[in-house]
Scaffold this motif. Structure first.
Motif, PDB file in Angstrom:
ATOM      1  N   ASP A 194      30.148  47.304  44.093  1.00  6.66           N
ATOM      2  CA  ASP A 194      29.222  48.225  44.767  1.00  6.66           C
ATOM      3  C   ASP A 194      29.772  48.517  46.155  1.00  6.66           C
ATOM      4  O   ASP A 194      30.138  47.590  46.890  1.00  6.66           O
ATOM      5  CB  ASP A 194      27.826  47.609  44.865  1.00  6.66           C
ATOM      6  CG  ASP A 194      26.748  48.655  45.105  1.00  6.66           C
ATOM      7  OD1 ASP A 194      27.002  49.596  45.882  1.00  6.66           O
ATOM      8  OD2 ASP A 194      25.660  48.530  44.523  1.00  6.66           O
ATOM      9  N   ASP A 195      29.829  49.803  46.516  1.00  5.95           N
ATOM     10  CA  ASP A 195      30.354  50.159  47.834  1.00  5.95           C
ATOM     11  C   ASP A 195      29.300  50.019  48.925  1.00  5.95           C
ATOM     12  O   ASP A 195      29.628  50.087  50.120  1.00  5.95           O
ATOM     13  CB  ASP A 195      30.894  51.589  47.816  1.00  5.95           C
ATOM     14  CG  ASP A 195      29.798  52.615  47.535  1.00  5.95           C
ATOM     15  OD1 ASP A 195      28.964  52.344  46.640  1.00  5.95           O
ATOM     16  OD2 ASP A 195      29.767  53.667  48.187  1.00  5.95           O
ATOM     17  N   ASP A 196      28.026  49.823  48.552  1.00  3.48           N
ATOM     18  CA  ASP A 196      26.943  49.614  49.515  1.00  3.48           C
ATOM     19  C   ASP A 196      26.951  48.141  49.917  1.00  3.48           C
ATOM     20  O   ASP A 196      26.539  47.270  49.146  1.00  3.48           O
ATOM     21  CB  ASP A 196      25.608  50.002  48.884  1.00  3.48           C
ATOM     22  CG  ASP A 196      24.430  49.887  49.856  1.00  3.48           C
ATOM     23  OD1 ASP A 196      24.514  49.085  50.804  1.00  3.48           O
ATOM     24  OD2 ASP A 196      23.430  50.578  49.642  1.00  3.48           O
TER      25      ASP A 196
ATOM     26  N   ALA B  95      36.147  49.790  42.599  1.00  2.84           N
ATOM     27  CA  ALA B  95      36.431  49.497  41.200  1.00  2.84           C
ATOM     28  C   ALA B  95      37.876  49.061  40.937  1.00  2.84           C
ATOM     29  O   ALA B  95      38.108  48.125  40.172  1.00  2.84           O
ATOM     30  CB  ALA B  95      36.070  50.706  40.342  1.00  2.84           C
ATOM     31  N   PRO B  96      38.905  49.712  41.539  1.00  4.85           N
ATOM     32  CA  PRO B  96      40.279  49.284  41.254  1.00  4.85           C
ATOM     33  C   PRO B  96      40.522  47.813  41.580  1.00  4.85           C
ATOM     34  O   PRO B  96      41.258  47.134  40.852  1.00  4.85           O
ATOM     35  CB  PRO B  96      41.125  50.209  42.139  1.00  4.85           C
ATOM     36  CG  PRO B  96      40.288  51.454  42.277  1.00  4.85           C
ATOM     37  CD  PRO B  96      38.879  50.957  42.356  1.00  4.85           C
ATOM     38  N   ALA B  97      39.923  47.310  42.652  1.00  2.88           N
ATOM     39  CA  ALA B  97      40.114  45.893  42.997  1.00  2.88           C
ATOM     40  C   ALA B  97      39.510  44.998  41.928  1.00  2.88           C
ATOM     41  O   ALA B  97      40.079  43.965  41.558  1.00  2.88           O
ATOM     42  CB  ALA B  97      39.486  45.610  44.366  1.00  2.88           C
ATOM     43  N   ALA B  98      38.325  45.375  41.414  1.00  4.31           N
ATOM     44  CA  ALA B  98      37.682  44.573  40.375  1.00  4.31           C
ATOM     45  C   ALA B  98      38.496  44.583  39.087  1.00  4.31           C
ATOM     46  O   ALA B  98      38.577  43.569  38.374  1.00  4.31           O
ATOM     47  CB  ALA B  98      36.275  45.095  40.116  1.00  4.31           C
ATOM     48  N   LEU B  99      39.118  45.725  38.778  1.00  5.93           N
ATOM     49  CA  LEU B  99      39.892  45.833  37.540  1.00  5.93           C
ATOM     50  C   LEU B  99      41.036  44.829  37.474  1.00  5.93           C
ATOM     51  O   LEU B  99      41.447  44.416  36.386  1.00  5.93           O
ATOM     52  CB  LEU B  99      40.450  47.249  37.395  1.00  5.93           C
ATOM     53  CG  LEU B  99      39.572  48.271  36.665  1.00  5.93           C
ATOM     54  CD1 LEU B  99      40.223  49.639  36.709  1.00  5.93           C
ATOM     55  CD2 LEU B  99      39.324  47.832  35.225  1.00  5.93           C
ATOM     56  N   LYS B 100      41.559  44.428  38.623  1.00  7.24           N
ATOM     57  CA  LYS B 100      42.669  43.476  38.636  1.00  7.24           C
ATOM     58  C   LYS B 100      42.255  42.112  38.076  1.00  7.24           C
ATOM     59  O   LYS B 100      43.113  41.329  37.656  1.00  7.24           O
ATOM     60  CB  LYS B 100      43.202  43.308  40.065  1.00  7.24           C
ATOM     61  CG  LYS B 100      43.845  44.579  40.627  1.00  7.24           C
ATOM     62  CD  LYS B 100      44.309  44.367  42.065  1.00  7.24           C
ATOM     63  CE  LYS B 100      44.933  45.636  42.633  1.00  7.24           C
ATOM     64  NZ  LYS B 100      45.360  45.470  44.044  1.00  7.24           N
ATOM     65  N   ALA B 101      40.944  41.847  38.082  1.00  9.37           N
ATOM     66  CA  ALA B 101      40.454  40.558  37.575  1.00  9.37           C
ATOM     67  C   ALA B 101      40.059  40.622  36.104  1.00  9.37           C
ATOM     68  O   ALA B 101      39.559  39.644  35.551  1.00  9.37           O
ATOM     69  CB  ALA B 101      39.254  40.098  38.406  1.00  9.37           C
TER      70      ALA B 101
ATOM     71  N   PRO C 223      32.579  56.202  45.641  1.00 10.02           N
ATOM     72  CA  PRO C 223      33.721  57.094  45.910  1.00 10.02           C
ATOM     73  C   PRO C 223      34.945  56.653  45.118  1.00 10.02           C
ATOM     74  O   PRO C 223      35.101  55.483  44.785  1.00 10.02           O
ATOM     75  CB  PRO C 223      33.940  56.936  47.412  1.00 10.02           C
ATOM     76  CG  PRO C 223      33.350  55.606  47.758  1.00 10.02           C
ATOM     77  CD  PRO C 223      32.186  55.423  46.836  1.00 10.02           C
ATOM     78  N   GLY C 224      35.802  57.603  44.791  1.00 11.41           N
ATOM     79  CA  GLY C 224      36.996  57.283  44.017  1.00 11.41           C
ATOM     80  C   GLY C 224      36.615  57.045  42.569  1.00 11.41           C
ATOM     81  O   GLY C 224      36.058  57.924  41.902  1.00 11.41           O
ATOM     82  N   MET C 225      36.890  55.861  42.076  1.00 14.56           N
ATOM     83  CA  MET C 225      36.536  55.509  40.707  1.00 14.56           C
ATOM     84  C   MET C 225      35.067  55.088  40.660  1.00 14.56           C
ATOM     85  O   MET C 225      34.692  54.070  41.242  1.00 14.56           O
ATOM     86  CB  MET C 225      37.426  54.365  40.192  1.00 14.56           C
ATOM     87  CG  MET C 225      37.213  54.041  38.703  1.00 14.56           C
ATOM     88  SD  MET C 225      38.141  52.575  38.167  1.00 14.56           S
ATOM     89  CE  MET C 225      39.825  53.115  38.430  1.00 14.56           C
ATOM     90  N   ASP C 226      34.212  55.852  39.958  1.00  9.05           N
ATOM     91  CA  ASP C 226      32.796  55.504  39.900  1.00  9.05           C
ATOM     92  C   ASP C 226      32.546  54.519  38.759  1.00  9.05           C
ATOM     93  O   ASP C 226      33.474  54.086  38.058  1.00  9.05           O
ATOM     94  CB  ASP C 226      31.925  56.756  39.761  1.00  9.05           C
ATOM     95  CG  ASP C 226      32.176  57.508  38.454  1.00  9.05           C
ATOM     96  OD1 ASP C 226      32.824  56.946  37.547  1.00  9.05           O
ATOM     97  OD2 ASP C 226      31.713  58.671  38.349  1.00  9.05           O
ATOM     98  N   GLY C 227      31.266  54.177  38.557  1.00 10.26           N
ATOM     99  CA  GLY C 227      30.926  53.163  37.562  1.00 10.26           C
ATOM    100  C   GLY C 227      31.273  53.564  36.144  1.00 10.26           C
ATOM    101  O   GLY C 227      31.727  52.727  35.344  1.00 10.26           O
TER     102      GLY C 227
END
Length: 453
Positions: free
Chosen positions: A12-14, A38-44, A60-64
């Motif tokens: 969540d960006d908030d 989201a990209p940071a979470a995808l690494k996991a 922003p960027g990659m949404d849910g």
């Protein structure tokens, strides 16, 4: 009640909401890793990821939704839950039909999110457990000393060290833990692997034939035919004395010379025969206590007790039960030429909740009963299969009620959403609620106004 095991990736960006939700989940026992993109979470995320993902839809960027699609490409069985605004409900319902596990609308009570996550983690565990079962089915002859618990890792390491050593070994453990498997592992890994391992069940050997069975006969004495005893058959190999605590005092005395001198005196023989033996003994009782109680000879115990291996009962390594079950189920299915049944929540709960007093042997029998096609319900304390007398209509109705309850829980008791997800007309939907005695109000949140914490 503690949260189910598994990792929660919160995206969540908030920052304020992300921190509040992460703290709320952590307080309820969840293992949370929070990300602002989201990209940071995808690494996991990987195909072996043991957990669930919670993501805001609008970022922003990659949404849910884009994150969900990327996760689907990695593994479509990873549960993804979406956090939506009021205006996104229709989109979220469409996403559910595309494979999103669940969604919560802002503002939401933490109880609603934690309940959904608990179900998601349970589903993920079942998926991974079934994959392990399928992998076991591809290798039904794999090692039966399975288990990743520290005690089993230490046991396998010790067996590997002792296998090449020319020392006698005493194996202790309850009935059914696999003492015979440990003996086989010692034999297969040792220098004597090309020679036989001769097993003797000491408790089942009548005292009247003890000498002729074990030591053999030279012939001529009392009309006895020449006979090679079991101990001599193990020459240059391994002699496995199972249930050695079952020997009578006189039998223990006769066996002591074999252990001390590595020689036997066949019935009717004029001289002893010297043998090259490695002796592995097994007992389901603590022989040290048996010595103190006067039930076992101290000198025989100390001769056998060069090295002692203790095999733990299943109740002390419950985490290993699913892997062992998968092995036994794959073997039984292959032997019976049947497809291995899928692991259900009922079976999994039984595997992890039962004490398994019969240990590995009881677990193997349970797997075989399931492979035979008996109902996939848990066993009662008497070993009977619960629900075995149910007909098809009863089982179908029970499953239908379970699906309706899970759907109502997933959509917070919203009847319209439930009817959409179940693809059921309004009248049919409410008829089924009445038939199964389901109170829809129980699934509606009492206080839908607390935002995330």
């Amino acid at each position: 009640m503690s949260a189910p095991a598994g990792k929660i990736l919160l995206v969540d960006d908030d920052e304020a909401l992300r921190v509040a939700v992460a703290q709320g989940l952590a307080l309820r026992g969840f293992d949370v890793a929070a990300f602002d993109n989201a990209p940071a979470a995808l690494k996991a995320v990987s195909r072996d990821f043991d957990g669930a993902i919670v993501s805001d839809v609008r970022m922003p960027g990659m949404d849910g939704l884009a994150l969900f699609q990327r996760v689907q490409a990695i593994d479509p069985d990873i549960p993804v839950l979406l956090i939506t605004g009021h205006g996104d409900v229709a989109m979220a319902v469409a996403a559910l039909q595309d494979g999103v596990y669940d969604f919560v609308s802002k503002p939401f009570p933490m109880e609603r999110l934690t309940a959904a996550l608990s179900r998601a983690l349970e589903k993920r565990r079942l998926v991974l457990d079934n994959r392990r079962l399928e992998a076991a089915a591809q290798n039904p002859g794999g090692s039966m000393l399975l288990g990743d618990t520290p005690v089993m890792q230490r046991l396998r390491a010790t067996i590997a060290q002792l296998a090449e050593a020319e020392v006698d070994v005493l194996i202790q453990g309850e009935t059914g833990v696999g003492k015979g498997l440990v003996a086989q592992a010692l034999h297969r890994g040792g220098a004597r692997r090309a020679r036989p391992m001769v097993a003797v069940n000491c408790a089942a050997l009548p005292e009247a034939v003890f000498e002729t069975e074990l030591f053999g006969a030279a012939g001529g004495a009392g009309g006895l035919r020449p006979n090679i005893g079991r101990i001599e058959r193990a020459d240059r190999g391994v002699l496995f004395l199972d249930e050695i605590e079952g020997l009578s005092p006189s039998m223990q005395a006769k066996l002591l010379r074999v252990v001390e001198e590595r020689e036997i005196w066949p019935v009717g023989a004029s001289e002893p025969r010297h043998l090259d033996l490695r002796i592995v003994a097994a007992s389901k009782v603590d022989l040290a206590e048996a010595v103190r109680d006067g039930a076992f000879r101290a000198d025989l115990y100390y001769r056998l007790n060069v090295v002692t291996l203790v095999v733990p009962p299943l109740r002390e390594r419950r985490e290993d039960v699913p892997a062992l079950f998968g092995h036994f189920l794959a073997e039984a299915a292959a032997r019976l030429r049947r497809p291995a049944p899928r692991l259900t929540t009922t079976i999994r709960d039984h595997l992890l909740g039962h004490d398994w007093p019969g240990n590995v042997r009881e677990l193997a029998h349970y797997a075989e009963r399931l492979a035979l096609g008996l109902p996939s319900a848990a066993l009662g304390e008497d070993g009977a299969v619960q629900g075995a007398d149910e007909g098809l209509a009863e089982r179908t109705g029970r499953y239908e009620a379970m699906v309706i309850r899970e759907t109502l829980a997933a959509c917070g008791g919203d009847a319209r959403t439930a009817m959409t997800l179940l693809q059921t007309p309004r009248k049919t939907f409410y008829d089924k609620l009445r038939r199964h005695g389901i109170d829809i109000d129980r699934y509606r949140p009492a206080k839908p106004s607390r935002p995330g914490g």
